[in-house]
Scaffold this motif. Structure first.
Motif, PDB file in Angstrom:
ATOM      1  N   LYS A 276       0.813  -1.351   0.071  1.00  0.00           N
ATOM      2  CA  LYS A 276       0.022  -0.103  -0.108  1.00  0.00           C
ATOM      3  C   LYS A 276       0.906   1.427   0.052  1.00  0.00           C
ATOM      4  O   LYS A 276       0.794   2.352  -0.713  1.00  0.00           O
ATOM      5  N   ASN A 277       2.127   1.163   0.717  1.00  0.00           N
ATOM      6  CA  ASN A 277       2.938   2.365   0.987  1.00  0.00           C
ATOM      7  C   ASN A 277       3.310   2.566  -0.603  1.00  0.00           C
ATOM      8  O   ASN A 277       3.510   3.692  -1.034  1.00  0.00           O
ATOM      9  N   ALA A 278       3.850   1.436  -1.024  1.00  0.00           N
ATOM     10  CA  ALA A 278       4.405   1.452  -2.574  1.00  0.00           C
ATOM     11  C   ALA A 278       3.450   2.264  -3.501  1.00  0.00           C
ATOM     12  O   ALA A 278       3.817   3.237  -4.086  1.00  0.00           O
ATOM     13  N   PHE A 279       2.139   1.652  -3.395  1.00  0.00           N
ATOM     14  CA  PHE A 279       1.138   2.199  -4.267  1.00  0.00           C
ATOM     15  C   PHE A 279       0.930   3.469  -4.079  1.00  0.00           C
ATOM     16  O   PHE A 279       0.741   4.518  -4.893  1.00  0.00           O
ATOM     17  N   GLU A 280       0.899   4.291  -2.827  1.00  0.00           N
ATOM     18  CA  GLU A 280       0.753   5.740  -2.589  1.00  0.00           C
ATOM     19  C   GLU A 280       1.977   6.529  -2.864  1.00  0.00           C
ATOM     20  O   GLU A 280       2.002   7.911  -2.811  1.00  0.00           O
ATOM     21  N   ALA A 281       3.176   5.909  -3.238  1.00  0.00           N
ATOM     22  CA  ALA A 281       4.120   6.858  -3.452  1.00  0.00           C
ATOM     23  C   ALA A 281       4.585   6.843  -4.908  1.00  0.00           C
ATOM     24  O   ALA A 281       5.358   7.686  -5.365  1.00  0.00           O
ATOM     25  N   THR A 328       3.989  11.333   6.005  1.00  0.00           N
ATOM     26  CA  THR A 328       4.068  12.625   5.017  1.00  0.00           C
ATOM     27  C   THR A 328       2.865  12.803   4.360  1.00  0.00           C
ATOM     28  O   THR A 328       2.840  13.346   3.560  1.00  0.00           O
ATOM     29  N   LYS A 329       1.766  12.015   4.546  1.00  0.00           N
ATOM     30  CA  LYS A 329       0.381  12.195   3.752  1.00  0.00           C
ATOM     31  C   LYS A 329      -0.609  12.824   4.374  1.00  0.00           C
ATOM     32  O   LYS A 329      -1.646  12.700   3.988  1.00  0.00           O
ATOM     33  N   GLY A 330      -0.323  13.675   5.465  1.00  0.00           N
ATOM     34  CA  GLY A 330      -1.526  14.377   5.865  1.00  0.00           C
ATOM     35  C   GLY A 330      -2.577  13.666   6.445  1.00  0.00           C
ATOM     36  O   GLY A 330      -2.456  12.583   6.959  1.00  0.00           O
ATOM     37  N   LEU A 336       0.759   4.558  11.059  1.00  0.00           N
ATOM     38  CA  LEU A 336       0.873   3.349  11.994  1.00  0.00           C
ATOM     39  C   LEU A 336       1.393   2.251  11.121  1.00  0.00           C
ATOM     40  O   LEU A 336       1.527   1.131  11.650  1.00  0.00           O
ATOM     41  N   GLY A 337       1.268   2.209   9.632  1.00  0.00           N
ATOM     42  CA  GLY A 337       1.365   1.012   8.805  1.00  0.00           C
ATOM     43  C   GLY A 337       2.736   0.569   8.885  1.00  0.00           C
ATOM     44  O   GLY A 337       2.707  -0.810   9.366  1.00  0.00           O
ATOM     45  N   LEU A 338       3.857   1.333   9.076  1.00  0.00           N
ATOM     46  CA  LEU A 338       5.159   0.657   9.355  1.00  0.00           C
ATOM     47  C   LEU A 338       5.238   0.177  10.690  1.00  0.00           C
ATOM     48  O   LEU A 338       6.125  -0.594  10.941  1.00  0.00           O
TER      49      LEU A 338
END
Ligand SMILES: Nc1ncnc2c1ncn2[C@@H]1O[C@H](COP(=O)(O)OP(=O)(O)OP(=O)(O)O)[C@@H](O)[C@H]1O
Ligand SMILES: [Mg+2]
Length: 374
Positions: A276-281, A328-330, A336-338
């Motif tokens: 999910k983090n990758a998608f959002e990056a 950093t995503k406001g 909490l993901g990581l």
């Protein structure tokens, strides 16, 4: 002989020790004990004022912690006067920091002892002033800590509500589809509705797991784990979302990857957070790809690497990645993901490595034990 200058200096030196103490209970006892060493007395009491303006007996030397009602009354009067005072065999020293009265210290001598001298009042007052400053700092620090905790609880509640609302939206949508399917006797609607309902249940399950994994009660449920099958399932769960965002998924275990032991639910959730983090990056979707590879490292360990060719991250972001609530995503991120990832990996006694270059991409490498440590 002790000159006023000397005793002031001694009080100042002791004040530096007061400042080094970080626990209010230890500081209170230590203050009463140090006064005892310079001004002999039979018993020392420390009353601190509460928010509703009552004086609470907080420390005594020696124990037990109790004070006669008359002493309480006299302490109240001395506290209200706000000045050091020797009344026969009682000595009162106000505890005042930055103009705010915090309490009163009281020292008592036996009936056959001498009354407190003016000099002793002065020495005691110097010590009480040093003590007051140190105590105020500790109380301010404790108050800040409480406020921070309160803010963290508020933040966590906000995140929980946000996530539950998202899942509820999906459930509502499935509910409508199923109703429509039943009303119009349309199997396509029914199938879609049921599939969405199953997805929302899976999301609810995963979310409950994430919340649990952050609590003290979290326990691993180790079992035999087929990593290749897990990656396949994850890939199919994420397919729709990836396709909608123009991202290619490439999830594979190396050929012949053996069965390992671990908490499959936890590992799945950790990988989901990384993907999910990758998608959002991704800012630029050209050739956007998220790769997962798993391979055996040695007889004891295996590795799962999640790699993207997205934005990468700066040194500063990398340094703070695993902090609770760092995002950093406001409003779109809770940070909490990581933490979930790191908790799951640590519970397996594994390790996480991060490689990242701004503009190139990021790789998270989880190294995990092949058999679960008993
Ligand atoms: N693959 C990645 N590429 C670039 N930055 C990343 C990547 N993974 C994590 N980060 C950075 O690390 C921060 C923390 O990630 P984390 O998953 O803990 O929180 P979040 O994604 O912001 O919010 P949440 O996961 O709780 O919805 C992110 O806000 C992002 O800045
Ligand atoms: Mg995240």
């Amino acid at each position: 002989m002790n000159t006023p200058e000397k005793s002031y200096q001694a009080a100042h030196e002791i004040g530096r020790i007061y400042d080094a103490i970080t626990d209010s209970k230890i500081l209170n006892d230590f203050f009463l004990t140090t006064v005892f060493q310079l001004i002999p007395a039979q018993k020392g009491y420390l009353f601190l004022v509460t928010q509703n303006n009552t004086l609470l007996l907080t420390a005594t030397v020696p124990p037990p912690k109790e004070a006669a009602p008359e002493l309480h009354k006299a302490a109240r009067k001395a506290f209200d006067d706000g000045k050091p005072a020797a009344c026969g065999r009682l000595l009162f020293l106000p505890v005042i920091a930055r103009n705010s009265p915090m309490g009163i210290a009281c020292f008592e001598r036996g009936p056959e002892s001498e009354a407190f001298s003016a000099k002793e009042v002065e020495v005691g007052f110097d010590l009480a002033s040093e003590f007051s400053g140190a105590l105020k700092n500790i109380l301010l620090f404790e108050e800040n800590l409480k406020m921070e905790r309160l803010a963290a609880v508020g933040q966590a509640m906000g995140m929980v509500i946000h996530e539950v609302k998202n899942i509820m939206q999906l459930t509502r949508f499935s509910d409508e589809m199923i109703r429509m399917g039943l009303k119009e006797k349309n199997n396509t609607y029914l199938d879609k509705g049921l599939a969405k309902m199953a997805k929302s249940l899976k999301e609810m399950d995963g979310f409950a797991f994430e919340m649990l994994s952050l609590t003290k009660d979290y326990q691993l449920e180790p079992e035999k784990m087929n990593v290749a099958a897990l990656l396949e399932e994850l890939s199919s769960d994420l397919f729709e979302r990836a396709q909608g965002n123009g991202i290619r998924l490439d999830f594979q275990a190396e050929p012949g990857f053996p069965e390992v032991e671990g908490d499959a639910g936890g590992i799945r959730r950790a990988l989901l957070n990384l993907v999910k983090n990758a998608f959002e990056a991704f800012q630029d979707r050209t050739a956007a790809c998220v790769k997962i590879r798993s391979r055996v490292v040695d007889a004891a360990n295996y590795e799962i690497a999640v790699e993207d060719n997205a934005s990468g991250m700066s040194e500063e972001v990398r340094a703070r990645l695993f902090e609770a609530f760092f995002s950093t995503k406001g409003k779109r991120g809770t940070g909490l993901g990581l933490m979930v990832v790191s908790r799951v990996v640590k519970m397996h006694r594994g390790e996480i490595e991060v490689e990242s270059s701004p503009g190139v991409g990021t790789k998270f490498i989880l190294t995990l034990p092949r058999s679960f440590p008993k």
